[in-house]
Design a protein around this motif. Sequence first.
Motif, PDB file in Angstrom:
ATOM      1  N   LEU A  29      -9.891 -25.920  55.563  1.00 17.75           N
ATOM      2  CA  LEU A  29     -11.240 -25.845  56.125  1.00 17.75           C
ATOM      3  C   LEU A  29     -11.358 -26.729  57.369  1.00 17.75           C
ATOM      4  CD1 LEU A  29     -14.224 -25.058  56.055  1.00 17.75           C
ATOM      5  CD2 LEU A  29     -14.605 -26.909  54.425  1.00 17.75           C
ATOM      6  N   TRP A  30     -10.733 -27.908  57.320  1.00 11.82           N
ATOM      7  CA  TRP A  30     -10.797 -28.795  58.502  1.00 11.82           C
ATOM      8  C   TRP A  30     -10.100 -28.150  59.689  1.00 11.82           C
ATOM      9  CZ3 TRP A  30     -14.598 -31.513  57.409  1.00 11.82           C
ATOM     10  CH2 TRP A  30     -14.747 -32.170  56.183  1.00 11.82           C
ATOM     11  N   VAL A  31      -8.981 -27.468  59.428  1.00  8.46           N
ATOM     12  CA  VAL A  31      -8.291 -26.778  60.523  1.00  8.46           C
ATOM     13  C   VAL A  31      -9.237 -25.761  61.155  1.00  8.46           C
ATOM     14  CG1 VAL A  31      -6.346 -25.297  61.133  1.00  8.46           C
ATOM     15  CG2 VAL A  31      -6.057 -27.069  59.390  1.00  8.46           C
ATOM     16  N   MET A  32      -9.932 -25.004  60.297  1.00  4.62           N
ATOM     17  CA  MET A  32     -10.840 -23.971  60.806  1.00  4.62           C
ATOM     18  C   MET A  32     -11.971 -24.590  61.624  1.00  4.62           C
ATOM     19  SD  MET A  32      -9.543 -21.176  59.644  1.00  4.62           S
ATOM     20  CE  MET A  32     -10.303 -19.775  58.874  1.00  4.62           C
ATOM     21  N   ILE A  33     -12.497 -25.700  61.146  1.00 11.05           N
ATOM     22  CA  ILE A  33     -13.594 -26.354  61.876  1.00 11.05           C
ATOM     23  C   ILE A  33     -13.121 -26.814  63.251  1.00 11.05           C
ATOM     24  CG2 ILE A  33     -15.069 -28.411  61.892  1.00 11.05           C
ATOM     25  CD1 ILE A  33     -15.446 -28.048  58.884  1.00 11.05           C
ATOM     26  N   ILE A  34     -11.917 -27.362  63.298  1.00  9.80           N
ATOM     27  CA  ILE A  34     -11.405 -27.809  64.605  1.00  9.80           C
ATOM     28  C   ILE A  34     -11.174 -26.617  65.522  1.00  9.80           C
ATOM     29  CG2 ILE A  34      -9.432 -28.897  65.757  1.00  9.80           C
ATOM     30  CD1 ILE A  34      -9.280 -30.805  63.386  1.00  9.80           C
ATOM     31  N   LEU A  35     -10.650 -25.524  64.965  1.00  5.46           N
ATOM     32  CA  LEU A  35     -10.468 -24.320  65.789  1.00  5.46           C
ATOM     33  C   LEU A  35     -11.799 -23.904  66.409  1.00  5.46           C
ATOM     34  CD1 LEU A  35      -8.153 -22.041  63.568  1.00  5.46           C
ATOM     35  CD2 LEU A  35      -7.528 -23.252  65.646  1.00  5.46           C
ATOM     36  N   ALA A  36     -12.853 -23.860  65.589  1.00  2.00           N
ATOM     37  CA  ALA A  36     -14.161 -23.411  66.083  1.00  2.00           C
ATOM     38  C   ALA A  36     -14.750 -24.403  67.080  1.00  2.00           C
ATOM     39  CB  ALA A  36     -15.114 -23.209  64.904  1.00  2.00           C
ATOM     40  N   LEU A  37     -14.671 -25.691  66.749  1.00  5.24           N
ATOM     41  CA  LEU A  37     -15.244 -26.714  67.642  1.00  5.24           C
ATOM     42  C   LEU A  37     -14.562 -26.701  69.002  1.00  5.24           C
ATOM     43  CD1 LEU A  37     -15.702 -29.877  65.386  1.00  5.24           C
ATOM     44  CD2 LEU A  37     -17.489 -28.740  66.707  1.00  5.24           C
ATOM     45  N   SER A  38     -13.237 -26.577  69.003  1.00  2.00           N
ATOM     46  CA  SER A  38     -12.541 -26.676  70.281  1.00  2.00           C
ATOM     47  C   SER A  38     -12.676 -25.370  71.072  1.00  2.00           C
ATOM     48  CB  SER A  38     -11.069 -27.039  70.074  1.00  2.00           C
ATOM     49  OG  SER A  38     -10.467 -26.123  69.204  1.00  2.00           O
ATOM     50  N   TRP A  39     -12.870 -24.244  70.397  1.00  5.55           N
ATOM     51  CA  TRP A  39     -13.131 -23.013  71.160  1.00  5.55           C
ATOM     52  C   TRP A  39     -14.488 -23.112  71.851  1.00  5.55           C
ATOM     53  CZ3 TRP A  39     -16.921 -19.237  71.312  1.00  5.55           C
ATOM     54  CH2 TRP A  39     -16.622 -18.152  72.164  1.00  5.55           C
ATOM     55  N   ASP A  40     -15.438 -23.730  71.152  1.00 12.26           N
ATOM     56  CA  ASP A  40     -16.811 -23.763  71.646  1.00 12.26           C
ATOM     57  C   ASP A  40     -16.972 -24.613  72.908  1.00 12.26           C
ATOM     58  OD1 ASP A  40     -19.481 -22.753  70.987  1.00 12.26           O
ATOM     59  OD2 ASP A  40     -20.014 -24.875  70.920  1.00 12.26           O
ATOM     60  N   GLY A  87      -0.099 -32.520  70.726  1.00  9.29           N
ATOM     61  CA  GLY A  87      -1.320 -32.609  71.524  1.00  9.29           C
ATOM     62  C   GLY A  87      -1.022 -32.822  72.998  1.00  9.29           C
ATOM     63  N   ILE A  88      -0.040 -33.680  73.272  1.00 10.17           N
ATOM     64  CA  ILE A  88       0.282 -33.980  74.676  1.00 10.17           C
ATOM     65  C   ILE A  88       0.859 -32.751  75.372  1.00 10.17           C
ATOM     66  CG2 ILE A  88       1.821 -35.331  76.155  1.00 10.17           C
ATOM     67  CD1 ILE A  88       1.499 -37.610  74.052  1.00 10.17           C
ATOM     68  N   VAL A  89       1.790 -32.071  74.713  1.00 14.63           N
ATOM     69  CA  VAL A  89       2.384 -30.880  75.328  1.00 14.63           C
ATOM     70  C   VAL A  89       1.318 -29.801  75.541  1.00 14.63           C
ATOM     71  CG1 VAL A  89       4.104 -29.048  75.053  1.00 14.63           C
ATOM     72  CG2 VAL A  89       4.666 -31.376  74.407  1.00 14.63           C
ATOM     73  N   ALA A  90       0.418 -29.671  74.560  1.00 16.21           N
ATOM     74  CA  ALA A  90      -0.667 -28.688  74.716  1.00 16.21           C
ATOM     75  C   ALA A  90      -1.540 -29.044  75.918  1.00 16.21           C
ATOM     76  CB  ALA A  90      -1.503 -28.628  73.437  1.00 16.21           C
ATOM     77  N   MET A  91      -1.823 -30.340  76.089  1.00 14.98           N
ATOM     78  CA  MET A  91      -2.640 -30.761  77.231  1.00 14.98           C
ATOM     79  C   MET A  91      -1.949 -30.441  78.556  1.00 14.98           C
ATOM     80  SD  MET A  91      -4.002 -34.428  75.840  1.00 14.98           S
ATOM     81  CE  MET A  91      -5.091 -34.973  77.143  1.00 14.98           C
ATOM     82  N   LEU A  92      -0.641 -30.730  78.599  1.00 14.64           N
ATOM     83  CA  LEU A  92       0.097 -30.442  79.842  1.00 14.64           C
ATOM     84  C   LEU A  92       0.063 -28.943  80.138  1.00 14.64           C
ATOM     85  CD1 LEU A  92       3.177 -32.828  79.472  1.00 14.64           C
ATOM     86  CD2 LEU A  92       1.189 -33.100  80.966  1.00 14.64           C
ATOM     87  N   SER A  93       0.206 -28.121  79.079  1.00 16.51           N
ATOM     88  CA  SER A  93       0.131 -26.672  79.287  1.00 16.51           C
ATOM     89  C   SER A  93      -1.236 -26.288  79.836  1.00 16.51           C
ATOM     90  CB  SER A  93       0.360 -25.925  77.981  1.00 16.51           C
ATOM     91  OG  SER A  93       1.327 -26.553  77.201  1.00 16.51           O
ATOM     92  N   VAL A 202     -10.561 -29.824  83.052  1.00 14.30           N
ATOM     93  CA  VAL A 202     -10.640 -30.956  82.117  1.00 14.30           C
ATOM     94  C   VAL A 202     -11.168 -30.494  80.761  1.00 14.30           C
ATOM     95  CG1 VAL A 202     -11.792 -33.149  81.640  1.00 14.30           C
ATOM     96  CG2 VAL A 202     -10.843 -32.713  83.903  1.00 14.30           C
ATOM     97  N   ALA A 203     -12.164 -29.603  80.775  1.00 10.08           N
ATOM     98  CA  ALA A 203     -12.699 -29.099  79.506  1.00 10.08           C
ATOM     99  C   ALA A 203     -11.609 -28.394  78.708  1.00 10.08           C
ATOM    100  CB  ALA A 203     -13.866 -28.141  79.773  1.00 10.08           C
ATOM    101  N   TRP A 204     -10.784 -27.633  79.389  1.00 13.77           N
ATOM    102  CA  TRP A 204      -9.714 -26.914  78.685  1.00 13.77           C
ATOM    103  C   TRP A 204      -8.656 -27.877  78.171  1.00 13.77           C
ATOM    104  CZ3 TRP A 204      -6.378 -22.139  80.444  1.00 13.77           C
ATOM    105  CH2 TRP A 204      -6.429 -21.161  79.430  1.00 13.77           C
ATOM    106  N   ILE A 205      -8.392 -28.935  78.936  1.00 14.51           N
ATOM    107  CA  ILE A 205      -7.410 -29.934  78.497  1.00 14.51           C
ATOM    108  C   ILE A 205      -7.884 -30.613  77.216  1.00 14.51           C
ATOM    109  CG2 ILE A 205      -6.369 -32.158  79.098  1.00 14.51           C
ATOM    110  CD1 ILE A 205      -6.410 -31.231  82.032  1.00 14.51           C
ATOM    111  N   ILE A 206      -9.175 -30.940  77.169  1.00 14.56           N
ATOM    112  CA  ILE A 206      -9.725 -31.584  75.962  1.00 14.56           C
ATOM    113  C   ILE A 206      -9.597 -30.640  74.774  1.00 14.56           C
ATOM    114  CG2 ILE A 206     -11.857 -32.432  74.918  1.00 14.56           C
ATOM    115  CD1 ILE A 206     -12.649 -33.339  77.800  1.00 14.56           C
ATOM    116  N   SER A 207      -9.951 -29.375  74.998  1.00 13.35           N
ATOM    117  CA  SER A 207      -9.828 -28.366  73.961  1.00 13.35           C
ATOM    118  C   SER A 207      -8.378 -28.279  73.476  1.00 13.35           C
ATOM    119  CB  SER A 207     -10.302 -27.035  74.538  1.00 13.35           C
ATOM    120  OG  SER A 207     -10.236 -26.021  73.597  1.00 13.35           O
ATOM    121  N   ALA A 208      -7.438 -28.301  74.414  1.00  9.52           N
ATOM    122  CA  ALA A 208      -6.013 -28.175  74.089  1.00  9.52           C
ATOM    123  C   ALA A 208      -5.527 -29.359  73.268  1.00  9.52           C
ATOM    124  CB  ALA A 208      -5.189 -28.039  75.366  1.00  9.52           C
ATOM    125  N   LEU A 209      -6.050 -30.545  73.554  1.00 10.98           N
ATOM    126  CA  LEU A 209      -5.622 -31.731  72.801  1.00 10.98           C
ATOM    127  C   LEU A 209      -5.940 -31.577  71.312  1.00 10.98           C
ATOM    128  CD1 LEU A 209      -4.791 -34.733  72.391  1.00 10.98           C
ATOM    129  CD2 LEU A 209      -7.132 -35.337  72.981  1.00 10.98           C
TER     130      LEU A 209
END
Lengths: 320, 248
Positions: A29-40, A87-93, A202-209
């Motif tokens: 459930l926590w994974v799902m919440i993070i998915l939704a929060l970071s998409w938003d 998280g770092i690699v995702a941010m760089l992407s 920057v917004a996308w980088i935060i989401s990616a982290l």
Amino acid sequence: MKIYHYIILLLALAAPFLLPDYRTQLAFLWVMIILALSWDILGGQMGYNSFGNIIFFGIGMYTCAVFQRDAGLSYYPALLLGMGLGGIVAMLSAVILGNALLGMRGHYFSIGTLGLSIAAGELAGGWDFIGAGSGMTTPMFPGALGDRDIFFYFLFFAWTLVTFITLRWLYRSRFGLAINAIRDNEDKAEAMGIYTTRYKVVAWIISALFLGVIGGGAGNIIGFIDPKEVAFSGSTFGVWMILMAITGGKGTLWGPVIGATVFHITQELFWTLLLGWQRVALGLLIVLIVLFFPEGILGWLRQRYPQRFAANSIKPDQAS
Amino acid sequence: MSTVLLHVASVSKSFGGVEANRDISLTVNEGSIVGLIGPNGSGKTTLFNSIVGYHPVDTGSIRFQNKEITRLLVPDIARLGLLRTFQQTRIYGKMSCIQNMQISMPLEEHTLRSVFKALPKKDMQEIEDMLAFVGLHSKRHLLAGDLSFGQQKLLEFAMALIAGPKLLLLDEPTAGINPTLINGLIDRLKVANQELGITLLIIEHNMRVMMNITDHIYCLAHGTLLAEGSPEDIQNNQTVIDAYLGAH
């Protein structure tokens, strides 16, 4: 903190002990919440509907798994460092992809990200270093099976708290207002001197982290990483994160949390009660939500009971 | 003699075969109120767009405070203190009036810290005063998108003022505004100019407004500069009467 914050916190801490049979689902459930929060962040607050956020989830998952496989560390440090590295690699992407894609607006951006998520699955499926089409298996948890679920439950809960509190702070800063302004009128924002592309990236980088870190954890609780069915699964997690945010109320802080919870519970119920028809039931539920709650659950509550559910920033006597 | 704030020199801009602006030159002195008039389609808004960097010009140069801004991007020009409002009003519809104002406040320093920290409470007094100045104080908690068109225009004006520009380009500030409110708007434009020290360049079709507040008027027709002069000169200029004002 308000009274309902304490109640939710208490429930979250007690849940795995009250419902010991459902620990894995609760952790998820926590994974799902993070998915939704970071998409938003992009989809709700900034008005950029991304179908490609799943790639940061997948990148985090693979990065963590590769680190665990090759770093030669014991289980816990390998996992935690691997998630951080994910998280770092995702941010760089996100830096690279953001600069390439966020010059596009509206539907063009959406279609671009859709292509990206499909391409990522195909690429991962053809790369031997990460197991190609046969995927990767994450290391075995060293302790007892019951401990494993408790461990992941609280690990994911902690990261959800970090995500939620960070976003709550961001949405109350000038950054939050700026991405809202981009959603409402990007040309106006530029004409007022806001460097919109910078904010968008920057917004996308935060989401990616947030996605990258939880992706690393999710790979471990699932245990097996398939390139198209798990890591870059656009048709499950990729779509669900959007549905959950919309169900709860996009563009709000609590909406994605509510949406993810409702979605996750109903989905698990459908699996148990309506096996074979679970996808149909899920589809029907989505149609009903879009028809009757187009603003999401929280959006509907706000329209219905504006005094009780109004956004903090709209309430009088609060300088947000 | 006052100093030149904006200098447009021989600017031309074509869209395909249409010459929207041909060889246009104009000067705006610091502290003045300058008007830009002309029939629909004469190239007034195109000139505004060229000045604020919305599209590149074909030839000519634009200088602001003696700095070449012809090739700068929109947000860069805005940060120099050259702002514009839009003919089709643009506000942030799903944000409250106060939030619209908050995001329009200039940052003291452009650091990551100032972008991510909580919004300063000390700005609120200034924001409330400015909303009161344009008559929107009682609407401050409403979503900007729920305001009437005229109120949105006033909000956009307030957003521009609080950003503290040196030069403000206003594209038809009184269009769509209730005639009784226009007098109030004229007063506010004068206050903005005299007390806040903002130089104004105004596109407007309401000649009563233009005669009332401008020091100098430029008249465009078919993309070229037809005439310039004091409001009286323009009012009595035969070519302007023929092309735009009509006999009266």
